[in-house]
Motif scaffolding. Sequence first.
Motif, PDB file in Angstrom:
ATOM      1  N   VAL A  62     113.515   9.137  16.779  1.00  0.00           N
ATOM      2  CA  VAL A  62     112.619  10.435  17.038  1.00  0.00           C
ATOM      3  C   VAL A  62     111.169   9.789  17.292  1.00  0.00           C
ATOM      4  O   VAL A  62     110.475  10.371  17.976  1.00  0.00           O
ATOM      5  N   GLU A  63     110.986   8.817  16.271  1.00  0.00           N
ATOM      6  CA  GLU A  63     109.385   8.094  16.194  1.00  0.00           C
ATOM      7  C   GLU A  63     109.256   7.773  17.698  1.00  0.00           C
ATOM      8  O   GLU A  63     107.892   7.645  18.090  1.00  0.00           O
ATOM      9  N   CYS A  64     109.983   7.176  18.250  1.00  0.00           N
ATOM     10  CA  CYS A  64     109.976   6.727  19.717  1.00  0.00           C
ATOM     11  C   CYS A  64     109.008   7.832  20.718  1.00  0.00           C
ATOM     12  O   CYS A  64     108.550   7.276  21.674  1.00  0.00           O
ATOM     13  N   PHE A  65     109.620   9.054  20.458  1.00  0.00           N
ATOM     14  CA  PHE A  65     109.021  10.111  21.435  1.00  0.00           C
ATOM     15  C   PHE A  65     107.996  10.954  20.592  1.00  0.00           C
ATOM     16  O   PHE A  65     107.011  11.272  21.323  1.00  0.00           O
ATOM     17  N   THR A  66     107.878  11.031  19.333  1.00  0.00           N
ATOM     18  CA  THR A  66     106.793  11.881  18.732  1.00  0.00           C
ATOM     19  C   THR A  66     105.797  10.918  17.940  1.00  0.00           C
ATOM     20  O   THR A  66     104.546  11.530  17.927  1.00  0.00           O
ATOM     21  N   GLY A  67     105.940  10.045  17.992  1.00  0.00           N
ATOM     22  CA  GLY A  67     104.992   9.080  17.115  1.00  0.00           C
ATOM     23  C   GLY A  67     105.194   9.072  15.662  1.00  0.00           C
ATOM     24  O   GLY A  67     106.375   9.698  15.329  1.00  0.00           O
ATOM     25  N   PRO A  68     104.427   8.435  14.638  1.00  0.00           N
ATOM     26  CA  PRO A  68     105.030   8.268  13.081  1.00  0.00           C
ATOM     27  C   PRO A  68     104.891   9.640  12.564  1.00  0.00           C
ATOM     28  O   PRO A  68     105.460   9.589  11.402  1.00  0.00           O
ATOM     29  N   HIS A 124      98.692   8.320  29.609  1.00  0.00           N
ATOM     30  CA  HIS A 124      97.744   7.326  29.044  1.00  0.00           C
ATOM     31  C   HIS A 124      97.738   6.153  29.747  1.00  0.00           C
ATOM     32  O   HIS A 124      98.734   5.425  30.222  1.00  0.00           O
ATOM     33  N   PRO A 125      96.697   5.382  30.030  1.00  0.00           N
ATOM     34  CA  PRO A 125      96.639   4.151  30.671  1.00  0.00           C
ATOM     35  C   PRO A 125      97.702   2.971  30.135  1.00  0.00           C
ATOM     36  O   PRO A 125      97.612   2.889  28.804  1.00  0.00           O
ATOM     37  N   GLN A 126      98.220   2.314  30.808  1.00  0.00           N
ATOM     38  CA  GLN A 126      98.952   1.257  30.331  1.00  0.00           C
ATOM     39  C   GLN A 126     100.350   1.625  29.326  1.00  0.00           C
ATOM     40  O   GLN A 126     100.569   1.157  28.539  1.00  0.00           O
ATOM     41  N   ARG A 127     100.815   2.938  29.611  1.00  0.00           N
ATOM     42  CA  ARG A 127     101.758   3.567  28.689  1.00  0.00           C
ATOM     43  C   ARG A 127     102.875   4.158  29.433  1.00  0.00           C
ATOM     44  O   ARG A 127     102.490   4.953  30.457  1.00  0.00           O
ATOM     45  N   LEU A 128     104.021   4.190  29.215  1.00  0.00           N
ATOM     46  CA  LEU A 128     104.872   5.145  29.774  1.00  0.00           C
ATOM     47  C   LEU A 128     104.679   6.710  29.234  1.00  0.00           C
ATOM     48  O   LEU A 128     104.176   6.696  28.201  1.00  0.00           O
ATOM     49  N   ARG A 129     105.019   7.386  30.021  1.00  0.00           N
ATOM     50  CA  ARG A 129     104.523   8.926  29.794  1.00  0.00           C
ATOM     51  C   ARG A 129     105.429   9.314  28.633  1.00  0.00           C
ATOM     52  O   ARG A 129     104.754  10.166  27.764  1.00  0.00           O
ATOM     53  N   TYR A 130     106.622   9.040  28.535  1.00  0.00           N
ATOM     54  CA  TYR A 130     107.470   9.783  27.434  1.00  0.00           C
ATOM     55  C   TYR A 130     107.926   9.193  26.384  1.00  0.00           C
ATOM     56  O   TYR A 130     108.613   9.793  25.727  1.00  0.00           O
ATOM     57  N   THR A 131     107.683   7.901  26.307  1.00  0.00           N
ATOM     58  CA  THR A 131     107.864   7.314  25.052  1.00  0.00           C
ATOM     59  C   THR A 131     106.709   6.755  24.520  1.00  0.00           C
ATOM     60  O   THR A 131     105.737   6.066  25.519  1.00  0.00           O
ATOM     61  N   VAL A 132     106.542   6.184  23.094  1.00  0.00           N
ATOM     62  CA  VAL A 132     105.346   5.628  22.574  1.00  0.00           C
ATOM     63  C   VAL A 132     106.021   3.979  22.469  1.00  0.00           C
ATOM     64  O   VAL A 132     106.928   3.884  22.141  1.00  0.00           O
ATOM     65  N   ASP A 133     104.887   3.364  22.222  1.00  0.00           N
ATOM     66  CA  ASP A 133     105.123   1.865  22.043  1.00  0.00           C
ATOM     67  C   ASP A 133     105.513   1.265  21.096  1.00  0.00           C
ATOM     68  O   ASP A 133     104.958   1.515  19.833  1.00  0.00           O
ATOM     69  N   ASN A 134     106.736   0.930  20.567  1.00  0.00           N
ATOM     70  CA  ASN A 134     107.403   0.189  19.664  1.00  0.00           C
ATOM     71  C   ASN A 134     108.523  -0.672  20.016  1.00  0.00           C
ATOM     72  O   ASN A 134     108.659  -0.936  21.013  1.00  0.00           O
TER      73      ASN A 134
END
Length: 333
Positions: free
Chosen positions: A139-145, A36-46
């Motif tokens: 886990v949430e860093c990779f899967t989302g909430p 996704h634009p402006q995001r790393l591929r393998y982790t979600v933003d937190n």
Amino acid sequence: MSRAAERLRLLISHLDRSSDQIKAAPTSAQTVTYSHPQRLRYTVDNDLLTPEQRLSYEENGFILIKNLVSEEDIDRFKKEFEQISRQEVKVPGLLVMRDVAIAKSEYVPDQRAVSKLQDFQEDPELFRYCALPEILKYVECFTGPNIMAMHTMLINKPPDAGKKTSRHPMHQDLHYFPFRPADRIICSWTAMERVNRQNGCLVILPGTHTGTLQEHDYPEWEGGVNKMYHGVRGYDPQHPRVHLEMEKGDTVFFHPLLIHGSGMNQTQGFRKAISCHYAGADCYYIDVKGTTQENIEKEVQEIAARKYALGQISFEDTWAFRGRLVQGERISL
């Protein structure tokens, strides 16, 4: 700007590509996730993972968190395992596995006869591991909430009986899973005692999570292979390896495409670890017909049909039956 933050900015800039630049491989069903634009591929933003940790996971496909699970919790899991092994506790749906070399010897009703407990979602004490807040926050860093616990194991790697059957062949966990996207699946694997090369620590091929799902089958080992221990075919044996030595309570989180395995246990003791595979609750099931996963689909369906005295059961249903919501909202899995 710190050096780590500058590296993260540069990497995000590098990964900010349009989806038409990313092509899926035809070797298996839907193994590629679009960035996704402006995001790393393998982790979600937190705010939990540091820039260094996020970059390390992008490059290597795993991160190790030291001393994450308490000694008290691990000792409780050990006690429950021992009671199950002595058949003092009956758990619905639990799959109790024995090493192929031990299975050919005299049966002993204790932990020496058990090499793995699988699918312990109906055991409240062991399943507590999957809902530990200290685990779920990572886990949430990779899967989302919204998080589903999909696959549970307690591994009791036995001393090798001389046939090298305590080894686990190099494999990718995604081979077993009919759900996607792969980048929203994560394994937590916690050492229940000191794990080193002597007792069969994890062996990881860093960076292989960026590839596609490879063909798997049983390796042709002289001493035999444990049930459902499929190995990846055709990986590069010269690829750099990491022997992941860990202390009690250390936890590694790794991607389902990461090629990994474990060596044989050359000690006289057992090597224990507890693990859970999680997926974002908005993941979706796929049809693995016509892909490299057909062989495991057939094997799982046969085992499930015998275990639950059912007729035809779909590969998807064998997973939907075991999945448990551990955080947030259950969406599609």
